[in-house]
Design an enzyme around this catalytic site. Structure first.
Site, PDB file in Angstrom:
ATOM      1  N   CYS A 166      30.789  42.614  40.401  1.00  0.00           N
ATOM      2  CA  CYS A 166      29.721  42.623  39.411  1.00  0.00           C
ATOM      3  C   CYS A 166      29.485  41.290  38.713  1.00  0.00           C
ATOM      4  O   CYS A 166      28.854  40.412  39.254  1.00  0.00           O
ATOM      5  CB  CYS A 166      29.928  43.737  38.391  1.00  0.00           C
ATOM      6  SG  CYS A 166      28.404  44.053  37.470  1.00  0.00           S
ATOM      7  N   LYS A 204      39.116  41.791  39.468  1.00  0.00           N
ATOM      8  CA  LYS A 204      37.964  41.081  38.876  1.00  0.00           C
ATOM      9  C   LYS A 204      38.398  39.955  37.953  1.00  0.00           C
ATOM     10  O   LYS A 204      39.180  40.172  37.017  1.00  0.00           O
ATOM     11  CB  LYS A 204      37.099  42.100  38.132  1.00  0.00           C
ATOM     12  CG  LYS A 204      35.776  41.588  37.592  1.00  0.00           C
ATOM     13  CD  LYS A 204      34.991  42.763  37.022  1.00  0.00           C
ATOM     14  CE  LYS A 204      33.622  42.401  36.519  1.00  0.00           C
ATOM     15  NZ  LYS A 204      32.900  43.595  36.015  1.00  0.00           N
ATOM     16  N   GLU A 231      31.190  48.851  42.494  1.00  0.00           N
ATOM     17  CA  GLU A 231      32.278  48.671  41.514  1.00  0.00           C
ATOM     18  C   GLU A 231      32.588  50.017  40.864  1.00  0.00           C
ATOM     19  O   GLU A 231      31.677  50.824  40.639  1.00  0.00           O
ATOM     20  CB  GLU A 231      31.781  47.692  40.436  1.00  0.00           C
ATOM     21  CG  GLU A 231      32.688  47.518  39.234  1.00  0.00           C
ATOM     22  CD  GLU A 231      31.995  46.784  38.062  1.00  0.00           C
ATOM     23  OE1 GLU A 231      30.778  47.001  37.837  1.00  0.00           O
ATOM     24  OE2 GLU A 231      32.681  46.019  37.383  1.00  0.00           O
ATOM     25  N   ASN A 273      27.850  47.443  38.432  1.00  0.00           N
ATOM     26  CA  ASN A 273      27.280  48.410  37.478  1.00  0.00           C
ATOM     27  C   ASN A 273      26.580  47.556  36.426  1.00  0.00           C
ATOM     28  O   ASN A 273      27.245  46.963  35.575  1.00  0.00           O
ATOM     29  CB  ASN A 273      28.368  49.206  36.743  1.00  0.00           C
ATOM     30  CG  ASN A 273      28.993  50.315  37.560  1.00  0.00           C
ATOM     31  OD1 ASN A 273      28.669  51.488  37.395  1.00  0.00           O
ATOM     32  ND2 ASN A 273      29.916  49.955  38.423  1.00  0.00           N
ATOM     33  N   ASN A 284      40.245  45.812  37.011  1.00  0.00           N
ATOM     34  CA  ASN A 284      39.022  46.278  37.663  1.00  0.00           C
ATOM     35  C   ASN A 284      39.102  45.726  39.089  1.00  0.00           C
ATOM     36  O   ASN A 284      38.941  44.525  39.306  1.00  0.00           O
ATOM     37  CB  ASN A 284      37.807  45.733  36.900  1.00  0.00           C
ATOM     38  CG  ASN A 284      36.499  46.292  37.419  1.00  0.00           C
ATOM     39  OD1 ASN A 284      36.422  46.788  38.539  1.00  0.00           O
ATOM     40  ND2 ASN A 284      35.454  46.203  36.615  1.00  0.00           N
ATOM     41  N   GLU A 299      34.847  46.147  28.893  1.00  0.00           N
ATOM     42  CA  GLU A 299      35.746  45.707  29.986  1.00  0.00           C
ATOM     43  C   GLU A 299      36.856  44.799  29.464  1.00  0.00           C
ATOM     44  O   GLU A 299      37.971  44.831  29.958  1.00  0.00           O
ATOM     45  CB  GLU A 299      34.948  44.977  31.070  1.00  0.00           C
ATOM     46  CG  GLU A 299      34.117  45.905  31.923  1.00  0.00           C
ATOM     47  CD  GLU A 299      33.622  45.212  33.173  1.00  0.00           C
ATOM     48  OE1 GLU A 299      34.433  44.759  33.983  1.00  0.00           O
ATOM     49  OE2 GLU A 299      32.386  45.130  33.328  1.00  0.00           O
TER      50      GLU A 299
HETATM   51  N1  CDT Z   1      30.042  45.581  35.346  1.00  0.00           N
HETATM   52  C1  CDT Z   1      29.607  44.362  34.975  1.00  0.00           C
HETATM   53  O1  CDT Z   1      30.285  43.355  35.158  1.00  0.00           O
HETATM   54  N2  CDT Z   1      28.386  44.336  34.387  1.00  0.00           N
HETATM   55  C2  CDT Z   1      27.848  43.128  33.846  1.00  0.00           C
HETATM   56  C3  CDT Z   1      27.074  43.447  32.624  1.00  0.00           C
HETATM   57  C4  CDT Z   1      26.901  42.243  31.797  1.00  0.00           C
HETATM   58  S1  CDT Z   1      26.461  42.625  30.202  1.00  0.00           S
HETATM   59  C5  CDT Z   1      27.886  42.854  29.366  1.00  0.00           C
HETATM   60  C6  CDT Z   1      26.958  42.354  34.806  1.00  0.00           C
HETATM   61  O2  CDT Z   1      27.101  41.134  34.866  1.00  0.00           O
HETATM   62  O3  CDT Z   1      26.096  42.944  35.459  1.00  0.00           O
END
Ligand code: CDT
Length: 303
Positions: free
Chosen positions: A171, A126, A46, A196, A109, A145
């Site tokens: 993600c 996304k 991502e 990420n 995204n 985000e």
């Molecule tokens: N990039 C992304 O979607 N990261 C989320 C972090 C969650 S905490 C706000 C994840 O689900 O890994």
């Protein structure tokens, strides 16, 4: 047997000041390694072209927009498209997408899947955006985000290439069972998913030690319960002081991990993925047509 050799191209940290062309050079180095293994498809994380910028509150929209791409391919990514086409390798990566619609800027995204000829076969925006929309300076790292992106408005799609059916998710989508079920019902055989994931979750820090477990729990159960190959690819390591989970992996439709990264840097892991193995699950224990009871899932239908 419909064997594809699929590579998960994990990226280590990307500094805030690292220019796109340096990142793309790292991506091409992984692509070359994949070519030595005769890979058919390479999957990157991502927001692969930049640092994970939603960790910072930025009041100046121009500063935010510097992390966005307004066209794809563009000057920075063209060398990746060109080299992959020369090598005949399909690839997928995520980036921050800005477009103008009726004169209004829109930001998503996004991830794309590019076929062997360099054509963008599919684009996904996304759907499940995590985090918060306002400045929350108490957090060691923010997750904005919900401020910087709009949620994707199109349902999960699929595309047919390389003799199989592919879907993409990004993600946080991987934590939602609906993601896998939706793409499986659309006939997807491989789900490509970049992430990420900070190791520290400010809302429930007592779960920080579970990040790796929850990652694989979601990817493996999603694969098994839907008879899908799942390719999960991290941006990993200590990025601008924030630790990001690695553990990129390829999961078979049985739920077994068949390849896994062992570092938090740039690393390529790959596996032979026989798409016909989806039937081991979908023609048996999770034969949707025979055993699934959608008419009984009334709360799901109600939303
Ligand atoms: N990039 C992304 O979607 N990261 C989320 C972090 C969650 S905490 C706000 C994840 O689900 O890994």
């Amino acid at each position: 047997m419909r064997n594809l050799h699929i590579a998960a191209a994990q990226l280590g940290p990307i500094a805030r000041a690292e220019p796109r062309d340096e990142v793309v050079a790292r991506m091409i180095a992984l692509l070359e390694r994949a070519a030595q293994r005769r890979a058919d498809l390479v999957v990157y994380p991502e927001l692969a072209l930049t640092t994970f910028f939603p960790r910072w509150f930025m009041a100046d929209q121009a500063e935010v927009d510097a992390f966005f791409e307004t066209e794809m391919p563009n000057a920075a990514t063209m060398p990746l498209f060109a080299r992959a086409r020369e090598l005949g390798i399909a690839f997928s990566f995520g980036f921050a997408e800005k477009l103008l619609e009726g004169g209004r800027p829109r930001r998503f995204n996004t991830s794309i899947l590019v076929d062997r000829s360099g054509r963008i076969a599919q684009r996904y925006r996304k759907i499940h955006l995590p985090g918060h929309p306002e400045n929350e300076p108490w957090r060691a790292f923010q997750h904005l985000e919900k401020r910087y992106f709009e949620p994707g408005e199109e349902p999960f799609g699929t595309s047919d290439l390389l003799g199989g059916r592919f879907a993409m998710a990004i993600c946080n989508d991987r934590r939602w069972p609906e993601t896998y079920r939706e793409v499986a019902l659309r006939g997807a055989e491989v789900l490509l998913l970049g992430y990420n994931t900070p190791l520290h979750y400010p809302l429930a820090p007592e779960h920080d030690h579970l990040q790796a477990f929850h990652n694989h729990l979601c990817l493996q159960s999603g694969a098994y319960q839907n008879g899908l190959w799942v390719v999960g690819v991290a941006k990993a390591g200590r990025e601008e002081g924030c630790d990001l989970l690695g553990q990129s992996c390829i999961v078979a439709p049985t739920g077994e991990i068949v390849a896994q990264a062992s570092t938090v840097g740039d690393e390529l892991v790959s596996a032979d993925c026989d798409l016909d193995r989806c039937a081991e699950i979908r023609a048996n224990i999770f034969n949707f047509a025979l055993h699934r009871r959608p008419e009984m899932y009334t709360a799901l239908r109600a939303g």
